[in-house]
Design a protein around this motif. Structure first.
Motif, PDB file in Angstrom:
ATOM      1  N   LEU A 193       0.885  -1.187  -0.031  1.00 22.95           N
ATOM      2  CA  LEU A 193      -0.252   0.047   0.005  1.00 22.95           C
ATOM      3  C   LEU A 193       0.845   1.344  -0.008  1.00 22.95           C
ATOM      4  N   PRO A 194       0.681   2.041  -0.864  1.00 22.81           N
ATOM      5  CA  PRO A 194       1.104   3.525  -0.904  1.00 22.81           C
ATOM      6  C   PRO A 194       0.344   4.351   0.033  1.00 22.81           C
ATOM      7  N   GLU A 195       0.741   5.534   0.376  1.00 20.59           N
ATOM      8  CA  GLU A 195      -0.091   6.315   1.328  1.00 20.59           C
ATOM      9  C   GLU A 195      -1.564   6.673   0.714  1.00 20.59           C
ATOM     10  N   CYS A 196      -2.582   6.489   1.562  1.00 21.63           N
ATOM     11  CA  CYS A 196      -3.752   6.692   1.135  1.00 21.63           C
ATOM     12  C   CYS A 196      -4.848   7.032   1.973  1.00 21.63           C
ATOM     13  N   ASP A 197      -6.194   7.333   1.586  1.00 19.27           N
ATOM     14  CA  ASP A 197      -6.999   7.668   2.510  1.00 19.27           C
ATOM     15  C   ASP A 197      -8.053   6.424   2.938  1.00 19.27           C
ATOM     16  N   ALA A 198      -8.063   5.651   1.897  1.00 18.28           N
ATOM     17  CA  ALA A 198      -9.181   4.526   2.106  1.00 18.28           C
ATOM     18  C   ALA A 198      -9.090   3.342   1.015  1.00 18.28           C
ATOM     19  N   LEU A 199      -9.373   2.151   1.158  1.00 23.55           N
ATOM     20  CA  LEU A 199      -9.508   1.257   0.471  1.00 23.55           C
ATOM     21  C   LEU A 199     -10.690   1.025  -0.330  1.00 23.55           C
ATOM     22  N   ALA A 200     -10.760   0.533  -1.530  1.00 24.19           N
ATOM     23  CA  ALA A 200     -11.771   0.192  -2.281  1.00 24.19           C
ATOM     24  C   ALA A 200     -11.961  -0.885  -2.896  1.00 24.19           C
ATOM     25  N   GLY A 201     -12.660  -1.700  -2.260  1.00 27.79           N
ATOM     26  CA  GLY A 201     -12.603  -3.404  -2.380  1.00 27.79           C
ATOM     27  C   GLY A 201     -13.890  -3.402  -3.740  1.00 27.79           C
ATOM     28  N   MET A 202     -13.063  -4.266  -4.723  1.00 26.53           N
ATOM     29  CA  MET A 202     -14.059  -4.569  -5.966  1.00 26.53           C
ATOM     30  C   MET A 202     -14.985  -5.814  -5.581  1.00 26.53           C
ATOM     31  N   GLU A 203     -16.335  -5.453  -6.011  1.00 28.19           N
ATOM     32  CA  GLU A 203     -16.996  -6.530  -5.716  1.00 28.19           C
ATOM     33  C   GLU A 203     -16.589  -7.770  -6.947  1.00 28.19           C
ATOM     34  N   LEU A 204     -17.102  -8.740  -6.610  1.00 28.10           N
ATOM     35  CA  LEU A 204     -17.182  -9.369  -5.337  1.00 28.10           C
ATOM     36  C   LEU A 204     -15.701 -10.072  -4.532  1.00 28.10           C
ATOM     37  N   GLY A 205     -14.785 -10.340  -5.235  1.00 32.32           N
ATOM     38  CA  GLY A 205     -13.402 -10.948  -4.575  1.00 32.32           C
ATOM     39  C   GLY A 205     -12.634  -9.918  -3.957  1.00 32.32           C
ATOM     40  N   GLY A 206     -12.743  -8.738  -4.292  1.00 33.36           N
ATOM     41  CA  GLY A 206     -11.937  -7.736  -3.614  1.00 33.36           C
ATOM     42  C   GLY A 206     -12.384  -7.282  -2.441  1.00 33.36           C
ATOM     43  N   ILE A 207     -13.670  -7.490  -2.135  1.00 28.90           N
ATOM     44  CA  ILE A 207     -14.542  -6.815  -0.848  1.00 28.90           C
ATOM     45  C   ILE A 207     -13.711  -7.851   0.371  1.00 28.90           C
ATOM     46  N   PRO A 208     -13.643  -9.066   0.263  1.00 28.83           N
ATOM     47  CA  PRO A 208     -13.327  -9.657   1.779  1.00 28.83           C
ATOM     48  C   PRO A 208     -11.684  -9.479   1.817  1.00 28.83           C
ATOM     49  N   LEU A 209     -10.968  -9.183   0.910  1.00 36.17           N
ATOM     50  CA  LEU A 209      -9.521  -8.810   1.123  1.00 36.17           C
ATOM     51  C   LEU A 209      -9.413  -7.286   1.571  1.00 36.17           C
ATOM     52  N   ALA A 210     -10.267  -6.356   1.077  1.00 34.64           N
ATOM     53  CA  ALA A 210     -10.169  -5.043   1.455  1.00 34.64           C
ATOM     54  C   ALA A 210     -10.549  -4.998   2.815  1.00 34.64           C
ATOM     55  N   THR A 211     -11.637  -5.660   3.173  1.00 31.04           N
ATOM     56  CA  THR A 211     -12.155  -5.767   4.512  1.00 31.04           C
ATOM     57  C   THR A 211     -11.101  -6.262   5.739  1.00 31.04           C
ATOM     58  N   VAL A 212     -10.519  -7.395   5.272  1.00 26.71           N
ATOM     59  CA  VAL A 212      -9.215  -7.647   6.265  1.00 26.71           C
ATOM     60  C   VAL A 212      -8.224  -6.759   6.201  1.00 26.71           C
ATOM     61  N   MET A 213      -7.993  -6.161   4.902  1.00 22.86           N
ATOM     62  CA  MET A 213      -6.740  -5.203   5.064  1.00 22.86           C
ATOM     63  C   MET A 213      -7.172  -3.845   5.687  1.00 22.86           C
ATOM     64  N   SER A 214      -8.623  -3.483   5.771  1.00 30.44           N
ATOM     65  CA  SER A 214      -8.956  -2.583   6.788  1.00 30.44           C
ATOM     66  C   SER A 214      -8.835  -2.909   8.128  1.00 30.44           C
ATOM     67  N   GLN A 215      -9.069  -3.881   8.592  1.00 28.68           N
ATOM     68  CA  GLN A 215      -8.831  -4.218   9.848  1.00 28.68           C
ATOM     69  C   GLN A 215      -7.409  -4.243  10.179  1.00 28.68           C
ATOM     70  N   LEU A 216      -6.453  -4.832   9.471  1.00 31.69           N
ATOM     71  CA  LEU A 216      -5.205  -4.721   9.741  1.00 31.69           C
ATOM     72  C   LEU A 216      -4.300  -3.341   9.650  1.00 31.69           C
ATOM     73  N   THR A 217      -4.961  -2.373   8.797  1.00 25.80           N
ATOM     74  CA  THR A 217      -4.539  -1.098   8.817  1.00 25.80           C
ATOM     75  C   THR A 217      -5.318   0.263   9.414  1.00 25.80           C
ATOM     76  N   GLY A 218      -6.380  -0.125   9.689  1.00 28.35           N
ATOM     77  CA  GLY A 218      -7.276   0.890  10.289  1.00 28.35           C
ATOM     78  C   GLY A 218      -7.719   1.692   9.132  1.00 28.35           C
ATOM     79  N   LEU A 219      -7.489   1.620   7.803  1.00 26.15           N
ATOM     80  CA  LEU A 219      -8.160   2.580   6.772  1.00 26.15           C
ATOM     81  C   LEU A 219      -9.639   2.042   6.405  1.00 26.15           C
ATOM     82  N   PRO A 220     -10.277   3.164   6.263  1.00 26.71           N
ATOM     83  CA  PRO A 220     -11.503   2.756   6.022  1.00 26.71           C
ATOM     84  C   PRO A 220     -11.659   2.156   4.706  1.00 26.71           C
ATOM     85  N   THR A 221     -13.158   1.501   4.436  1.00 27.17           N
ATOM     86  CA  THR A 221     -13.012   0.864   3.381  1.00 27.17           C
ATOM     87  C   THR A 221     -14.500   1.331   2.189  1.00 27.17           C
TER      88      THR A 221
END
Length: 175
Positions: free
Chosen positions: A54-82
């Motif tokens: 991850l570069p510096e960013c404000d939020a993660l954008a998880g793509m439907e469908l497969g990107g959503i579980p990844l972005a959700t876990v990444m959000s939990q690991l980083t504290g970034l909103p999704t």
């Protein structure tokens, strides 16, 4: 990169047969990302590898469908909103393509599971940009290395894969 993670993902997800890909291409092998996304420990490990990209960013954008579980876990690991990005805006309620955190004026990293040609990603990135987001990178679990990186780069988008097809093949060939 030959790694234990690449080997586990390959052994969990690699299928052979005849598969029509989203791009319309037909392949004799397929990486079924839902198989690693359905395994909590492996999903977390893949997401952790992706957070390192991850570069510096404000939020993660998880793509439907497969990107959503990844972005959700990444959000939990980083504290970034999704933000959860639909393939197309819903026809009811908010009628938005992006749900969750606001996107206007924010620097987003788009999160995807598998990238082949990048067609769906390009359409979603265009929609996010139209809503005022700045896309700083696209991070994926697996790059099939079939043109997606070049297609994204043509629109100023950098693809950062945790694993490539080459990584997965090297991991299984190595042992």
């Amino acid at each position: 990169m030959t790694s234990p993670l690449a080997r586990r993902v390959y052994e969990t997800c690699h299928l052979t047969g005849s598969f029509r890909l989203r791009s319309g291409q037909v392949s004799d092998e397929y990486f079924d990302k839902y198989r690693f996304e359905a395994e909590p420990a492996l999903l977390r490990e893949v997401a952790a590898a992706m957070t390192g990209l991850l570069p510096e960013c404000d939020a993660l954008a998880g793509m439907e469908l497969g990107g959503i579980p990844l972005a959700t876990v990444m959000s939990q690991l980083t504290g970034l909103p999704t933000v959860f990005v639909r393939k197309e805006a819903k026809a009811y309620g908010t009628q938005r393509a992006a749900e969750g955190a606001a996107v206007a004026g924010r620097r987003l990293v788009v999160v995807e599971d598998v990238v082949t040609t990048g067609g769906a990603l390009l359409a979603s990135c265009r929609a996010l940009r139209a809503e005022g987001a700045e896309i700083v990178a696209v991070v994926c679990a697996i790059d099939r290395e079939q043109g997606g990186g070049a297609n994204l780069a043509a629109e100023g988008l950098q693809l950062r894969p945790a694993l490539t097809r080459r990584d997965l093949e090297a991991a299984v060939a190595g042992g």
